[in-house]
Design a protein around this motif. Structure first.
Motif, mmCIF file in Angstrom:
data_model
loop_
_atom_site.group_PDB
_atom_site.id
_atom_site.type_symbol
_atom_site.label_atom_id
_atom_site.label_comp_id
_atom_site.label_asym_id
_atom_site.label_seq_id
_atom_site.Cartn_x
_atom_site.Cartn_y
_atom_site.Cartn_z
ATOM 1 N N MET A 1 -7.350 -13.389 -29.446
ATOM 2 C CA MET A 1 -6.059 -13.332 -29.172
ATOM 3 C C MET A 1 -6.043 -13.241 -27.608
ATOM 4 O O MET A 1 -4.601 -13.464 -27.126
ATOM 5 C CB MET A 1 -5.671 -11.885 -29.811
ATOM 6 N N HIS A 2 -6.780 -12.767 -26.841
ATOM 7 C CA HIS A 2 -6.649 -12.577 -25.439
ATOM 8 C C HIS A 2 -6.807 -13.998 -24.948
ATOM 9 O O HIS A 2 -5.894 -14.495 -23.950
ATOM 10 C CB HIS A 2 -8.117 -11.863 -24.878
ATOM 11 N N GLY A 3 -7.670 -14.903 -25.362
ATOM 12 C CA GLY A 3 -7.689 -16.468 -25.007
ATOM 13 C C GLY A 3 -6.317 -17.014 -25.475
ATOM 14 O O GLY A 3 -5.529 -17.812 -24.488
ATOM 15 N N CYS A 4 -5.894 -16.678 -26.509
ATOM 16 C CA CYS A 4 -4.437 -17.359 -26.924
ATOM 17 C C CYS A 4 -3.345 -16.773 -26.011
ATOM 18 O O CYS A 4 -2.406 -17.744 -25.773
ATOM 19 C CB CYS A 4 -4.241 -16.896 -28.451
ATOM 20 N N MET A 5 -3.307 -15.849 -25.736
ATOM 21 C CA MET A 5 -2.270 -15.326 -24.759
ATOM 22 C C MET A 5 -2.246 -15.828 -23.477
ATOM 23 O O MET A 5 -1.073 -16.442 -22.827
ATOM 24 C CB MET A 5 -2.385 -13.674 -24.213
ATOM 25 N N PHE A 6 -3.296 -16.073 -22.749
ATOM 26 C CA PHE A 6 -3.293 -17.004 -21.451
ATOM 27 C C PHE A 6 -2.717 -18.263 -21.606
ATOM 28 O O PHE A 6 -2.139 -18.852 -20.790
ATOM 29 C CB PHE A 6 -4.693 -16.667 -20.990
ATOM 30 N N THR A 7 -3.241 -18.960 -22.651
ATOM 31 C CA THR A 7 -2.918 -20.336 -22.863
ATOM 32 C C THR A 7 -1.477 -20.624 -23.351
ATOM 33 O O THR A 7 -0.944 -21.401 -23.023
ATOM 34 C CB THR A 7 -3.669 -20.855 -24.367
ATOM 35 N N LEU A 8 -0.913 -19.437 -24.012
ATOM 36 C CA LEU A 8 0.421 -19.422 -24.100
ATOM 37 C C LEU A 8 1.438 -19.427 -23.026
ATOM 38 O O LEU A 8 2.280 -20.208 -22.733
ATOM 39 C CB LEU A 8 0.862 -18.461 -25.233
ATOM 40 N N ILE A 9 1.102 -18.371 -22.080
ATOM 41 C CA ILE A 9 1.734 -18.365 -20.858
ATOM 42 C C ILE A 9 1.576 -19.605 -19.944
ATOM 43 O O ILE A 9 2.639 -19.949 -19.684
ATOM 44 C CB ILE A 9 1.168 -17.273 -20.082
ATOM 45 N N GLN A 10 0.295 -20.119 -19.873
ATOM 46 C CA GLN A 10 0.134 -21.343 -19.301
ATOM 47 C C GLN A 10 0.906 -22.787 -19.680
ATOM 48 O O GLN A 10 1.352 -23.307 -18.786
ATOM 49 C CB GLN A 10 -1.316 -21.558 -19.176
ATOM 50 N N LEU A 11 0.924 -22.688 -20.901
ATOM 51 C CA LEU A 11 1.929 -23.558 -21.385
ATOM 52 C C LEU A 11 3.392 -23.810 -21.219
ATOM 53 O O LEU A 11 3.973 -24.627 -20.762
ATOM 54 C CB LEU A 11 2.001 -23.604 -22.908
ATOM 55 N N ILE A 12 3.938 -22.590 -20.982
ATOM 56 C CA ILE A 12 5.212 -22.293 -20.573
ATOM 57 C C ILE A 12 5.418 -22.596 -19.281
ATOM 58 O O ILE A 12 6.262 -23.384 -18.702
ATOM 59 C CB ILE A 12 5.794 -20.983 -20.887
ATOM 60 N N GLU A 13 4.468 -22.356 -18.323
ATOM 61 C CA GLU A 13 4.321 -22.775 -17.044
ATOM 62 C C GLU A 13 4.377 -24.189 -16.822
ATOM 63 O O GLU A 13 5.257 -24.718 -15.890
ATOM 64 C CB GLU A 13 3.163 -22.038 -16.194
ATOM 65 N N PHE A 14 3.503 -24.939 -17.529
ATOM 66 C CA PHE A 14 3.341 -26.236 -17.450
ATOM 67 C C PHE A 14 4.691 -26.851 -17.875
ATOM 68 O O PHE A 14 5.125 -28.025 -16.944
ATOM 69 C CB PHE A 14 2.150 -26.843 -18.545
ATOM 70 N N LEU A 15 5.434 -26.586 -18.744
ATOM 71 C CA LEU A 15 6.703 -27.166 -19.243
ATOM 72 C C LEU A 15 7.830 -27.087 -18.286
ATOM 73 O O LEU A 15 8.555 -28.148 -17.862
ATOM 74 C CB LEU A 15 6.987 -26.416 -20.697
ATOM 75 N N ILE A 16 7.801 -25.810 -17.533
ATOM 76 C CA ILE A 16 8.774 -25.602 -16.904
ATOM 77 C C ILE A 16 8.553 -26.597 -15.574
ATOM 78 O O ILE A 16 9.561 -26.929 -14.935
ATOM 79 C CB ILE A 16 8.938 -24.125 -16.471
ATOM 80 N N SER A 17 7.401 -26.486 -15.123
ATOM 81 C CA SER A 17 6.922 -27.085 -13.615
ATOM 82 C C SER A 17 7.041 -28.562 -13.804
ATOM 83 O O SER A 17 7.608 -29.308 -13.135
ATOM 84 C CB SER A 17 5.413 -26.774 -13.492
ATOM 85 N N ASP A 18 6.963 -29.113 -15.072
ATOM 86 C CA ASP A 18 6.610 -30.391 -15.204
ATOM 87 C C ASP A 18 8.173 -31.109 -15.454
ATOM 88 O O ASP A 18 8.452 -32.332 -15.096
ATOM 89 C CB ASP A 18 5.847 -30.925 -16.491
ATOM 90 N N TYR A 19 8.692 -30.475 -16.102
ATOM 91 C CA TYR A 19 10.045 -31.088 -16.614
ATOM 92 C C TYR A 19 11.439 -30.548 -16.467
ATOM 93 O O TYR A 19 12.534 -31.098 -16.819
ATOM 94 C CB TYR A 19 9.829 -31.100 -18.262
ATOM 95 N N LEU A 20 11.712 -29.290 -16.230
ATOM 96 C CA LEU A 20 12.855 -28.642 -16.067
ATOM 97 C C LEU A 20 13.906 -29.366 -15.234
ATOM 98 O O LEU A 20 14.983 -29.388 -15.686
ATOM 99 C CB LEU A 20 12.679 -26.841 -15.674
#
Length: 344
Positions: free
Chosen positions: A253-272
């Motif tokens: 669950m701990h690893g999943c939390m960081f992966t989810l947060i990082q995914l949002i950061e990628f999407l915002i940084s790449d495409y917003l």
């Protein structure tokens, strides 16, 4: 010696003496040889493009698990061509046929659909194929994961670009896209064994995360991905409140939390910024997921005594979001209360 015909042309004695049946057999043999040559040429061209046992050497898995300051280019139009389209569809249909009798009935139904309905069904089948690909454990599936994942993502993006402008079956398409995101997020947080053979030194979660990241180049997918992922973060944060840190499920669950947060950061940084400048940008959905991100940050604040890194990572996400909003005049037309919470 040749014979002169009445029209002035010449014909050899051998052909004059040949029967119509023998001539037909010769022509049939020539056609069979031509078909074999054509098939060999097509197979060779496909092998050159995508060797069946080779790993994907293209750009698709570049920046795996890494932030890309310049943003990711959407290469679907550049890389997507008729040969790959036909090969991918043949493979998807083969997988569909192996589902059994139900798939046979479904295929017969497809035959009476019009072109638009057929495209929607092909999109649905491709979504199922991509999700199931992440669960493949056979050696063949492992060897070809990168190739098929690349083709599946490109096909889904190309299909959406054809279907979305029509504005038809919006509920159906939204259901397919939301289902795709939710299923991939589930696999990202509990990856299958297919990735264990990919010796890259990276966690298996990054591969599914990268699939969602690539699909997010289409604003229709990317905005919904951010909304669903931010909601998942809030639910996961609540679960942590009642979870024993020594529970066996805690590391996952701990690893999943960081992966989810990082995914949002990628999407915002790449495409917003790209999304916001496109025609038909859904501002209501934008406001919804911005509010959801802010809500998930508050949920993580309750865990600060246990792990302050969650809030630090989410602060980096909200900081990137505020930066992007500040650079776009169209994004600054948010509701005043959302803007206040974002910039303070």
């Amino acid at each position: 010696m040749s014979l002169m015909l009445c029209d002035g042309s010449e014909r050899s004695p051998q052909l004059i003496n040949s029967s119509p049946l023998s001539l037909a057999k010769e022509r049939k043999q020539e056609l069979l040889l031509l078909r074999e040559d054509l098939k060999e040429a097509e197979d060779a061209s496909q092998c050159d493009l995508f060797p069946k046992s080779a790993s994907c050497k293209c750009y698709f898995f570049d920046n795996l698990g890494k932030l890309s300051p310049q943003g990711l280019e959407d290469g679907s139009d550049r890389r997507f061509n008729d040969v790959l389209l036909r090969r991918f569809l043949r493979h998807v249909r083969f997988k569909e046929r192996r589902r059994g009798a139900g798939a046979s009935i479904q295929r017969r139904q497809f035959s009476v659909l019009n072109t638009e309905d057929e495209e929607t069904e092909q999109l649905r089948a491709s979504v199922d194929f991509l999700v199931e690909l992440c669960d493949t454990v056979s050696p063949v599936g492992e060897a070809n994961f990168a190739n098929w994942a690349h083709q599946a993502v490109d096909f889904i993006l190309a299909s959406l670009k054809n279907i979305l402008p029509r504005g038809k079956d919006t509920k159906l398409i939204e259901g397919i896209v939301n289902g795709l995101i939710m299923r991939l997020v589930r696999r990202m947080c509990s990856p299958s064994k297919v990735f264990e053979s990919l010796h890259t030194g990276l966690d298996a979660q990054f591969y599914v995360q990268h699939l969602i990241r690539k699909l997010g180049s289409e604003a229709y997918v990317g905005q919904r991905a951010i909304l669903l992922v931010s909601q998942r973060i809030s639910v996961l944060a609540e679960s942590f409140l009642f979870l024993d840190p020594f529970d066996d499920s805690f590391p996952g669950m701990h690893g999943c939390m960081f992966t989810l947060i990082q995914l949002i950061e990628f999407l915002i940084s790449d495409y917003l910024l790209i999304w916001s400048s496109a025609e038909g940008f859904d501002k209501m959905l934008f406001e919804e997921w911005v509010a959801s991100i802010l809500h998930s940050r508050k949920a993580l604040e309750l865990l600060e005594s246990r792990n302050g890194l969650y809030v630090l990572y989410m602060d980096r996400v909200t900081g990137e979001l505020a930066k992007q909003v500040g650079q776009s005049s169209s994004l600054q037309k948010l509701k005043p209360d959302i803007l206040d919470n974002l910039f303070h």
